[in-house]
Design an enzyme around this catalytic site. Structure first.
Site, short mmCIF file in Angstrom:
data_model
loop_
_atom_site.label_atom_id
_atom_site.label_comp_id
_atom_site.label_asym_id
_atom_site.label_seq_id
_atom_site.Cartn_x
_atom_site.Cartn_y
_atom_site.Cartn_z
N CYS A 58 31.06 34.99 -35.79
CA CYS A 58 31.00 34.21 -37.03
C CYS A 58 30.27 32.89 -36.82
CB CYS A 58 32.41 33.95 -37.55
SG CYS A 58 33.54 33.32 -36.30
N GLU A 95 44.01 30.68 -34.21
CA GLU A 95 42.71 30.07 -34.49
C GLU A 95 42.89 28.93 -35.49
OE1 GLU A 95 39.14 32.80 -34.22
OE2 GLU A 95 40.53 34.05 -35.35
ZN LIG Z 1 33.33 31.04 -36.06
#
Ligand SMILES: [Zn+2]
Length: 649
Positions: free
Chosen positions: A412, A313
């Site tokens: 998120c 990520e």
């Molecule tokens: Zn996120």
């Protein structure tokens, strides 16, 4: 901690900026009416609200497998979004709903101040045993940010008191003192939250704790090693393999490259900039500049996205910016905007706001659907029907096209978009005692405190679709101050008039500064020429070679199949094609679209072979009218292909 930076510009608070029109008013309306309620529904459906109501003495929740250690942060970011929204748009029903939630959060706090639904209830034996992975500090940071925002909105203290007790608990347990753990957040975020708590009238000890976390990070003996050994684990078995993943591979002051998980990185860098700003630490200022320059000159997509790789990520290496598999997480672009604003306050220069604007108008806004209730986690710059590189992460099971989702296993991004859209007014202006910096342009009226004198500034504009911004000054009596208007890096031609008289001022550090005695009703007209630009990539960005991207003002454009047909890779734009901008009032409430005469280069006589000699293929060049729409609005109509980078013919 005195500061050499006391004269540094400060952001004008959210409640002083009344956004009364334009793109950001539209986005805020949708945020209030659709996004914030939709996220609340998801928090409820997925057990995140119930998690606050667990009673570990009475029940061991049966659904343990569906509760995760980052649950609290999702609620926290929703609370923060509500706090910002209420600062500009009071809503008694929403406030009541939030107070009920806050009541449960307070009750979930333990006697020693600890607050975490997962470890508090399900794995109390693992509290503070793995700060590298367990997100307790990350959740704490988001809860503190939410508490500060809600307190600022309503003046209500309970949630702030609860989170202050939690901050005290952390401060008592972590630090350099005898008997304390020398840990720091594996997922940074708490650093910047502690600085917010300090600025909100809190104790200086919270700033010192943030400073400690920044300074301790990556030091030897490495806390994450010690902590692993204490758990009887081999530190070299770290699942992410390297502490670069969490920016703890070396002390912060020795770091030279943006590395690892991109959201962690930018939250950390924002925290470093905050500590530098509050303490005047010149070395941390230099570190911040170095990391900024590395990221923005080597590792940034044209959309303001960052962190190309799915695997971590995050970041990979310089100029590695693939389009179809671009991770470019919505949260990362948001975190970059946070950092950019702090960098400006540290080093007042428009280049930081240029990056902030690029991120906001492109990668950040693409994170939420036009209707406000679907979200992107990853924001690729090319999308084809055959591959969805994000499928296992976002749970997409629908058709073959990449689309926004209502929610994610790790959600998120949705509440992160909600909080930045709700707080966008706080990114518009900064002030010193005698200067107003105007960073972003949109219809709004701001009430500014300049060394104790109130000045109002009204912007009338259709930016980013039109090039003219008219500002009107309101003062009770003639007042001398400097009005600094940002000339965006993308703008190569501008005109400026004061009370309709043209003036010629050269920008300093990205701003034209008009110093004069202002009288009530004085006006400034700024015209930022925004022709469509054919943007070209750095020669080392191999993925974009031979291609261009269309950008007009801050808006990056894309082609979608719904306008241009399929196989967009075969569509090319001749170098001499005229690029025409038209305002389409019927599209997404009114946006500027770009039209051009393109060309399609393909053979329709292809057989089943995968490769053929050129001589065997009858390539045709056929006229192809091209329509490009703002990138942030893609995937809001019929599913299909999308491309930002377009072949040049
Ligand atoms: Zn996120």
């Amino acid at each position: 901690m005195t500061s050499t930076a006391k004269a540094a510009p400060k952001a004008v608070p959210l409640d002083q900026v009344d956004i009364a029109g334009g793109l950001w008013q539209d986005r805020q309306l949708v945020n209030r009416e659709k996004t914030i309620p939709a996220i609340y529904d998801q928090l409820q459906k997925t057990g995140r609200l119930d998690a606050w109501r667990m009673d570990p003495n009475r029940e061991r929740p049966k659904k343990r497998t569906v509760i995760t250690m980052f649950f609290d942060s999702d609620t926290a970011k929703w609370l923060e979004a509500v706090g910002y929204s209420l600062q500009t748009h009071p809503d008694s029903a929403l406030e009541k709903q939030t107070d009920d939630l806050i009541d449960w959060i307070e009750k979930a706090q333990q006697a020693d101040g600890y607050l975490n639904t997962y470890f508090g209830n399900l794995e109390p034996e693992n509290k503070w045993r793995n700060v590298r992975d367990y997100h307790e500090m990350y959740n704490a940071g988001h809860l503190i940010e939410g508490a500060v925002a809600y307190h600022q909105a309503t003046g209500k203290r309970p949630i702030l008191d609860t989170l202050t007790r939690f901050a005290d608990h952390i401060e008592a347990n972590f630090g350099p003192r005898e008997g304390q753990k020398r840990g720091y957040p594996g997922h940074p975020e708490l650093e910047l939250a502690l600085v917010k708590l300090y600025r909100d009238g809190g104790d200086e000890k919270y700033l010192k704790l943030a400073q400690y976390f920044v300074n301790e990070r990556g030091q030897q003996p490495h806390y994450f090693d010690l902590e692993s050994i204490a758990r009887e684990e081999d530190p070299t078995d770290f699942w992410a393999q390297t502490y670069k993943y969490c920016q703890a591979h070396k002390p912060v002051r020795e770091q030279t490259e943006a590395t690892g998980h991109s959201v962690r990185a930018c939250y950390l860098y924002a925290g470093i900039a905050d500590v530098a700003l509050e303490t005047g630490d010149a070395e941390l200022v230099a570190v911040s500049r170095r990391l900024w320059n590395d990221l923005t000159s080597h590792q940034l997509y044209i959309t303001g996205g960052l962190g190309p790789a799915h695997s971590n990520e995050g970041f990979t290496f310089a100029y590695d910016l693939p389009n179809e598999t671009a991770y470019a997480e919505t949260c990362a672009a948001i975190a970059l905007a946070f950092w950019a604003q702090r960098m400006f306050h540290l080093d007042p220069h428009g280049r930081y706001i240029d990056v902030m604007e690029r991120a906001l108008y492109n990668n950040v806004l693409s994170g939420v659907s036009y209707e406000g209730d679907h979200f992107f986690y990853a924001n690729p710059l090319t999308s084809y029907p055959y591959v969805n590189p994000f499928e296992h992460f976002s749970g997409i099971t629908s058709n073959k096209h990449y689309r926004r989702e209502e929610w994610f296993f790790c959600p998120c991004c949705p509440p992160n978009v909600a909080r930045i859209v709700a707080s966008i007014g706080s990114y518009f202006y900064s002030t010193t005692a005698d200067r107003v910096y105007v960073h972003l342009y949109n219809q709004n009226t701001a009430s500014l405190n300049l060394g104790g004198t109130t000045v109002t500034l009204a912007q009338q504009t259709h930016y980013p679709w039109e090039d003219t911004i008219r500002l009107t000054v309101g003062v009770a009596q003639p007042t001398a101050f400097e009005l600094a208007l940002r000339i965006p890096g993308w703008c190569h031609n501008y005109t400026l008039a004061v009370n309709d008289t043209q003036v010629s001022i050269i920008p300093e550090t990205g701003y034209v500064v008009i110093a004069r005695q202002w009288t009530d009703g004085d006006s400034v007209t700024l015209t930022l020429a925004m022709p469509v630009e054919r943007m070209v990539p750095h020669p080392d960005i191999r993925h974009d070679a031979g291609q261009i991207a269309l950008q007009r003002g801050p808006i990056v454009y894309c082609l979608e199949e719904v306008d241009n047909g399929a196989r967009l890779a075969n569509v090319a734009l001749p170098q001499d094609a005229a690029l025409e901008t038209r305002f389409d009032a019927s599209l997404f409430g009114g946006v500027s679209v770009i039209h051009a005469e393109g060309v399609r280069i393909e053979s329709m006589a292809w057989t089943g072979d995968i490769y053929l000699p050129h001589s065997a293929v009858n390539y045709q060049r056929s006229p192809a009218p091209i329509t490009a729409i703002p990138y942030f609005l893609w995937a809001n109509r019929a599913p299909g292909e999308m491309r930002v980078w377009i072949r040049e013919a």
